[in-house]
Design an enzyme around this catalytic site. Structure first.
Site, short mmCIF file in Angstrom:
data_model
loop_
_atom_site.label_atom_id
_atom_site.label_comp_id
_atom_site.label_asym_id
_atom_site.label_seq_id
_atom_site.Cartn_x
_atom_site.Cartn_y
_atom_site.Cartn_z
CB SER A 184 37.75 13.87 63.08
OG SER A 184 36.69 14.65 62.59
CG ASP A 359 35.84 20.13 68.11
OD1 ASP A 359 35.35 20.52 67.04
OD2 ASP A 359 36.38 19.01 68.25
CG HIS A 390 37.79 18.95 65.06
ND1 HIS A 390 37.11 18.01 65.79
CD2 HIS A 390 38.07 18.36 63.86
CE1 HIS A 390 36.97 16.91 65.08
NE2 HIS A 390 37.55 17.09 63.89
#
Length: 424
Positions: A184, A359, A390
């Site tokens: 991320s 996600d 996610h």
């Protein structure tokens, strides 16, 4: 209209959280929550090295100082059984927004990525980006007194933090290159480093990208959109009231999550929904109550208001760019009316990418935009479980089956035979 709706969602979310916290405190006598129903597991009271040592891993804490004076903790974890058999070169793991190095341990020794990689005999170094509780120090500035400390976003993390950590790991181990795994925001800062300081990108042998957060124009999470866009609109006002640090340990959101996660009867139905369903997409049962217990004492782990404002900007334009200060200040800072975009074509190390379809933070359309710009992409893989989201990438109990094989297979691809000495 869209912004007004976003603000309304944000207000309703906060109101709902306050209501939940109020009723929990009403139902249970004062002082009894922590003593009985919410009795803290031992893991919630220890740091990274203590977590690892508890499960018989070798762990070390190292301290580095960035060029602009931020003091960051970096942790090393290895499996005792791998002594003398560790794969080359070392591996750096980097966490996401409002997380810390503990993120890679929270799923426990059977699913936490740092544990699994150490078991596979990799020399794992887990970083921390400025602003979380492991990186809340400076050689001059006091984070509790000097607002200047918090004047950073992922711009500075990529320009200063990641290069400083790479230099330290290579100097300490004697290698010329390492492998990098970014999750991320932890991958976004790698992209920024390659764009702004390509000489450091050349110190990376292989790059494993886990749900990279670059352009976020199509983020579906209503909570994240509402919070970040609201902050981007109101940053100056909020900073004027002395709000510079957000989502820190001991702040409202962290305490709320901790209270809910420590209550056995409501952990999975409420905490799982709050953390997974509100921040991300729903995936019931993927994150266990044990993991929620561990992470609740240090998630969220803190960042700057300015960083959230930058994310708010990212969600409102179709570019991945530096912070937009407005035309006048942009001209002074950048020499142009618009902030410069990051040059993704400079991410030259061999790259592999793992993503999940469910996600709600990194949307597939934004991911495709990013993928089209990568110059040396070797492999893309979608996680087989269509419900995987996610947060599951680092917290799910199924990480060993759905995330680790991809990471381990590609680390083997990027590793070097032992007879090639320390040149990598």
């Amino acid at each position: 209209m869209a912004f007004q709706r976003s603000v309304s969602v944000n207000i309703l979310t906060i109101a709902g959280c306050v209501t939940i916290a109020y009723y929990i405190r009403t139902w249970f006598p004062a002082g009894q929550i922590e003593k009985s129903i919410l009795e803290y597991p031992k893991e919630s009271l220890v740091n990274f090295t203590q977590y690892a040592i508890k499960y018989r891993y070798i762990a070390e804490e190292h301290t580095i100082v960035t060029d602009d004076g931020y003091i960051l903790s970096v942790f090393r974890i290895q499996n005792k059984k791998c002594e003398g058999r560790t794969h080359q070169p070392p591996v750096m793991l980097m966490h996401g927004l409002t997380q810390s190095s503990d993120t890679f341990l929270d799923a426990g020794p059977n699913a936490g990525l740092a544990y699994l990689l150490a078991d596979a005999c990799y020399d794992i170094w887990v970083g921390n980006q400025r602003g979380n509780y492991y990186a809340r120090r400076h050689v001059i500035l006091d984070p509790d007194k000097d607002p200047t400390f918090w004047n950073f976003s992922f711009d500075e993390m990529g320009y200063y933090d990641v290069p400083a950590m790479i230099d330290y790991v290579l100097d300490h181990t004697g290698y010329k290159k390492l492998n990098y795994i970014g999750y991320s925001q932890g991958d976004a800062v790698f992209i920024i480093m390659c764009s702004e300081r390509p000489d450091y990108c050349s110190k990376v042998h292989g790059h494993i990208s886990l749900s990279p957060a670059s352009r976020l124009m199509n983020t579906k999470s209503l909570y994240m959109r509402s919070v970040c866009i609201t902050v981007s609109k109101l940053e100056t006002l909020l900073a004027g009231f002395g709000i510079n640090e957000v989502f820190s340990i001991g702040a409202f959101m962290q305490i709320l999550i901790e209270i809910i996660c420590k209550c056995e009867t409501i952990t999975e139905p409420i905490a799982g929904t709050l953390i997974s369903g509100v921040l991300d997409a729903y995936h019931t049962g993927s994150i266990t109550s044990e993991t929620l217990h561990r992470m609740s004492s240090h998630f969220p782990s803190g960042t700057s208001l300015h960083n959230l404002a930058h994310y708010g900007q990212t969600m409102q334009n179709d570019r991945f760019q530096k912070f937009d200060y407005g035309e006048t200040r942009n001209l002074i800072k950048y020499g142009s009316k618009e902030p410069p975009t990051y040059n993704i074509s400079l991410v030259t190390p061999p790259t592999v990418l793992l993503y999940s379809r469910n996600d709600n933070l990194v949307d597939k359309e934004d991911l495709d935009w990013f993928i089209d710009k990568l110059p040396n992409l070797l492999e893309i893989e979608e996680i087989a479980d269509p419900m995987f989201n996610h947060l599951d990438i680092v917290y799910s109990q199924y990480g060993k089956e759905l995330v680790f094989p991809f990471v381990c297979r590609n680390l083997q691809r990027f590793s070097v035979p032992k007879n090639e000495s320390r040149w990598v």
